[in-house]
Write a protein that holds these residues in place. Structure first.
Motif, PDB file in Angstrom:
ATOM      1  N   THR A  80      56.841  42.420  42.079  1.00  0.00           N
ATOM      2  CA  THR A  80      57.025  41.483  43.335  1.00  0.00           C
ATOM      3  C   THR A  80      56.113  41.584  44.677  1.00  0.00           C
ATOM      4  OG1 THR A  80      59.114  41.106  42.459  1.00  0.00           O
ATOM      5  CG2 THR A  80      58.865  40.151  44.556  1.00  0.00           C
ATOM      6  N   LEU A  81      55.853  42.887  45.038  1.00  0.00           N
ATOM      7  CA  LEU A  81      55.143  43.146  46.326  1.00  0.00           C
ATOM      8  C   LEU A  81      53.508  42.269  46.050  1.00  0.00           C
ATOM      9  CD1 LEU A  81      55.624  46.447  47.680  1.00  0.00           C
ATOM     10  CD2 LEU A  81      56.097  44.444  48.741  1.00  0.00           C
ATOM     11  N   LEU A  82      53.119  42.362  44.880  1.00  0.00           N
ATOM     12  CA  LEU A  82      51.810  41.895  44.796  1.00  0.00           C
ATOM     13  C   LEU A  82      51.907  40.035  44.970  1.00  0.00           C
ATOM     14  CD1 LEU A  82      51.457  44.428  43.459  1.00  0.00           C
ATOM     15  CD2 LEU A  82      49.735  43.164  41.852  1.00  0.00           C
ATOM     16  N   HIS A  83      52.961  39.627  44.614  1.00  0.00           N
ATOM     17  CA  HIS A  83      53.046  38.217  44.870  1.00  0.00           C
ATOM     18  C   HIS A  83      53.371  37.769  46.375  1.00  0.00           C
ATOM     19  CE1 HIS A  83      54.276  37.429  40.063  1.00  0.00           C
ATOM     20  NE2 HIS A  83      54.082  38.609  40.371  1.00  0.00           N
ATOM     21  N   ALA A  84      54.179  38.670  46.627  1.00  0.00           N
ATOM     22  CA  ALA A  84      54.706  38.608  48.102  1.00  0.00           C
ATOM     23  C   ALA A  84      53.212  38.679  49.198  1.00  0.00           C
ATOM     24  CB  ALA A  84      55.695  39.680  48.818  1.00  0.00           C
ATOM     25  N   GLU A  85      52.564  39.604  48.711  1.00  0.00           N
ATOM     26  CA  GLU A  85      51.128  39.687  49.461  1.00  0.00           C
ATOM     27  C   GLU A  85      50.248  38.303  49.432  1.00  0.00           C
ATOM     28  OE1 GLU A  85      49.743  42.042  51.325  1.00  0.00           O
ATOM     29  OE2 GLU A  85      51.082  43.862  51.006  1.00  0.00           O
ATOM     30  N   ILE A  86      50.320  37.972  48.307  1.00  0.00           N
ATOM     31  CA  ILE A  86      49.501  36.526  47.938  1.00  0.00           C
ATOM     32  C   ILE A  86      50.148  35.429  48.627  1.00  0.00           C
ATOM     33  CG2 ILE A  86      48.925  34.916  46.356  1.00  0.00           C
ATOM     34  CD1 ILE A  86      48.711  37.137  44.341  1.00  0.00           C
ATOM     35  N   TYR A  87      51.467  35.080  48.781  1.00  0.00           N
ATOM     36  CA  TYR A  87      52.190  34.104  49.699  1.00  0.00           C
ATOM     37  C   TYR A  87      52.059  34.416  50.940  1.00  0.00           C
ATOM     38  CZ  TYR A  87      54.117  32.766  45.207  1.00  0.00           C
ATOM     39  OH  TYR A  87      54.232  32.192  43.689  1.00  0.00           O
ATOM     40  N   GLY A  88      52.110  35.504  51.343  1.00  0.00           N
ATOM     41  CA  GLY A  88      52.133  35.886  52.911  1.00  0.00           C
ATOM     42  C   GLY A  88      50.591  35.727  53.482  1.00  0.00           C
ATOM     43  N   ARG A  89      49.516  35.532  52.541  1.00  0.00           N
ATOM     44  CA  ARG A  89      48.153  35.590  53.133  1.00  0.00           C
ATOM     45  C   ARG A  89      47.424  34.272  53.102  1.00  0.00           C
ATOM     46  NH1 ARG A  89      46.010  41.024  53.801  1.00  0.00           N
ATOM     47  NH2 ARG A  89      47.558  42.499  53.706  1.00  0.00           N
ATOM     48  N   THR A  90      48.243  33.478  51.970  1.00  0.00           N
ATOM     49  CA  THR A  90      47.493  32.029  51.676  1.00  0.00           C
ATOM     50  C   THR A  90      48.437  31.087  51.385  1.00  0.00           C
ATOM     51  OG1 THR A  90      47.702  32.472  49.151  1.00  0.00           O
ATOM     52  CG2 THR A  90      46.142  33.807  49.913  1.00  0.00           C
ATOM     53  N   ASN A  91      47.863  29.830  51.071  1.00  0.00           N
ATOM     54  CA  ASN A  91      48.636  28.823  50.761  1.00  0.00           C
ATOM     55  C   ASN A  91      48.823  28.749  49.364  1.00  0.00           C
ATOM     56  OD1 ASN A  91      49.107  27.822  53.474  1.00  0.00           O
ATOM     57  ND2 ASN A  91      46.894  27.291  53.466  1.00  0.00           N
ATOM     58  N   ALA A  92      48.897  29.880  48.515  1.00  0.00           N
ATOM     59  CA  ALA A  92      49.020  29.769  47.040  1.00  0.00           C
ATOM     60  C   ALA A  92      50.455  29.358  46.985  1.00  0.00           C
ATOM     61  CB  ALA A  92      48.799  31.033  46.510  1.00  0.00           C
ATOM     62  N   GLY A  93      50.804  28.393  45.699  1.00  0.00           N
ATOM     63  CA  GLY A  93      52.052  27.815  45.244  1.00  0.00           C
ATOM     64  C   GLY A  93      52.649  28.605  43.958  1.00  0.00           C
ATOM     65  N   CYS A  94      51.971  29.475  43.456  1.00  0.00           N
ATOM     66  CA  CYS A  94      52.200  30.166  42.229  1.00  0.00           C
ATOM     67  C   CYS A  94      51.457  31.200  41.896  1.00  0.00           C
ATOM     68  CB  CYS A  94      52.086  29.080  41.011  1.00  0.00           C
ATOM     69  SG  CYS A  94      52.594  29.534  39.303  1.00  0.00           S
ATOM     70  N   ALA A 155      45.569  43.744  47.915  1.00  0.00           N
ATOM     71  CA  ALA A 155      45.578  42.753  49.068  1.00  0.00           C
ATOM     72  C   ALA A 155      44.091  42.679  49.660  1.00  0.00           C
ATOM     73  CB  ALA A 155      46.331  43.277  50.261  1.00  0.00           C
ATOM     74  N   ASN A 156      43.340  43.594  49.526  1.00  0.00           N
ATOM     75  CA  ASN A 156      42.022  43.537  49.913  1.00  0.00           C
ATOM     76  C   ASN A 156      40.985  42.751  49.140  1.00  0.00           C
ATOM     77  OD1 ASN A 156      42.172  45.946  51.490  1.00  0.00           O
ATOM     78  ND2 ASN A 156      41.826  47.295  49.895  1.00  0.00           N
ATOM     79  N   TYR A 157      41.704  41.889  48.106  1.00  0.00           N
ATOM     80  CA  TYR A 157      40.847  41.094  47.325  1.00  0.00           C
ATOM     81  C   TYR A 157      41.532  39.597  47.263  1.00  0.00           C
ATOM     82  CZ  TYR A 157      38.624  45.264  45.874  1.00  0.00           C
ATOM     83  OH  TYR A 157      37.776  46.327  45.871  1.00  0.00           O
ATOM     84  N   ILE A 158      42.346  39.381  48.197  1.00  0.00           N
ATOM     85  CA  ILE A 158      43.033  38.069  48.334  1.00  0.00           C
ATOM     86  C   ILE A 158      42.198  37.193  49.263  1.00  0.00           C
ATOM     87  CG2 ILE A 158      45.228  36.831  48.998  1.00  0.00           C
ATOM     88  CD1 ILE A 158      46.763  39.204  48.214  1.00  0.00           C
ATOM     89  N   HIS A 159      41.402  36.612  48.914  1.00  0.00           N
ATOM     90  CA  HIS A 159      40.416  35.544  49.729  1.00  0.00           C
ATOM     91  C   HIS A 159      40.785  34.262  49.687  1.00  0.00           C
ATOM     92  CE1 HIS A 159      38.674  39.483  50.754  1.00  0.00           C
ATOM     93  NE2 HIS A 159      38.296  39.614  49.556  1.00  0.00           N
ATOM     94  N   GLY A 160      41.697  33.659  49.112  1.00  0.00           N
ATOM     95  CA  GLY A 160      41.647  32.363  49.330  1.00  0.00           C
ATOM     96  C   GLY A 160      42.868  31.682  48.809  1.00  0.00           C
ATOM     97  N   ASP A 161      43.374  30.418  48.679  1.00  0.00           N
ATOM     98  CA  ASP A 161      44.511  29.889  48.091  1.00  0.00           C
ATOM     99  C   ASP A 161      44.390  30.001  46.707  1.00  0.00           C
ATOM    100  OD1 ASP A 161      45.105  29.344  50.728  1.00  0.00           O
ATOM    101  OD2 ASP A 161      44.654  27.000  50.453  1.00  0.00           O
ATOM    102  N   ALA A 162      43.187  30.347  45.924  1.00  0.00           N
ATOM    103  CA  ALA A 162      43.079  30.346  44.489  1.00  0.00           C
ATOM    104  C   ALA A 162      42.300  31.780  44.181  1.00  0.00           C
ATOM    105  CB  ALA A 162      42.470  29.394  43.688  1.00  0.00           C
ATOM    106  N   GLY A 163      42.609  32.522  43.286  1.00  0.00           N
ATOM    107  CA  GLY A 163      41.923  33.728  43.087  1.00  0.00           C
ATOM    108  C   GLY A 163      42.391  34.497  41.886  1.00  0.00           C
ATOM    109  N   ALA A 164      41.955  35.673  41.667  1.00  0.00           N
ATOM    110  CA  ALA A 164      42.448  36.421  40.559  1.00  0.00           C
ATOM    111  C   ALA A 164      41.775  37.860  40.825  1.00  0.00           C
ATOM    112  CB  ALA A 164      41.773  35.806  39.240  1.00  0.00           C
TER     113      ALA A 164
END
Ligand SMILES: CSCCC(=O)C(=O)COP(=O)(O)O
Ligand SMILES: [Zn+2]
Length: 210
Positions: A80-94, A155-164
């Motif tokens: 879950t922490l990986l999901h939380a990092e994405i939502y905390g840093r971007t406007n991702a919805g899923c 988290a170093n690789y979360i750069h936008g609202d969509a990514g992988a």
């Protein structure tokens, strides 16, 4: 219909589609969908379940730290922490995470490069990239057993609202602005992984592929 129920149904539909693809081996995989922005809450799959099954206990609501936002006896996904990092840093919805044989093979084959790069495939347009001969790259990170360490590296690789990101010998985590976008990107990545694995095998067999 409440927003939680609406989002629950949306995530359940994606989960059923990924299950139909047989992408949830041995309880692997986890999925989430954002419910509210302020405060941040999201529905995430309960840990350790067979995600091919549909039950009333498939998801639970968690907060920005990935902790249950309501009284529950369910445990949020271990990741879950990986999901939380994405939502905390971007406007991702899923956010979607699956383990497949092909994503594990690609992560192993290209680990030393720190990324896998793909070009020359029409499916790249699924990422919204329409240039001829476009290339797409996916970072490959180490699979730390300690989830906070993995989440920090991730988290170093979360750069936008969509990514992988590919986690070596573990799986892929994909995010998008919507569930539709996250699923489309996941399917496009898995297409590219399967294509590359087959292509390498055919090349090794001496057949005339690229
Ligand atoms: C049996 S897979 C090991 C855990 C994992 O990587 C995974 O994706 C599933 O964990 P969860 O806690 O989300 O069920
Ligand atoms: Zn996993």
């Amino acid at each position: 219909m409440s927003i939680v129920v609406k989002k629950w149904n949306e995530l359940a539909e994606v989960k059923a589609e990924l299950a139909a693809r047989d992408w949830f081996f041995a309880t692997s995989g986890n999925l989430s969908i954002k419910v509210t922005d302020d405060p941040l809450t999201f529905l995430v799959t309960a840990s350790g379940k067979d995600k091919r099954k549909q039950t009333d206990e498939d998801f639970l609501l968690v907060d920005a730290a990935g902790k249950p936002a309501e009284e529950t006896n369910l445990k949020p996904s271990a990741e879950t922490l990986l999901h939380a990092e994405i939502y905390g840093r971007t406007n991702a919805g899923c956010v979607l995470h699956v383990h497949t044989v092909d994503n594990n093979l690609i992560s192993e084959l290209y680990a030393q490069n720190g990324e896998a790069v793909f070009s020359g495939q029409e499916i790249i347009k699924a990422f919204g990239i329409w240039e001829e001969n476009a290339a797409v790259r996916i970072p490959i990170i180490d699979n730390y057993a300690d989830i906070p360490t993995l989440a920090r590296e991730f988290a170093n690789y979360i750069h936008g609202d969509a990514g992988a990101v590919l986690i070596q010998n573990h799986g892929i985590t994909v995010w998008g602005r919507t569930a539709f976008e996250a699923k489309k990107h996941l399917e496009a990545w898995e297409f590219l992984f399967r294509w590359q694995v087959k292509r390498l095998l055919l090349q090794r067999a001496g057949l005339p592929v690229g």
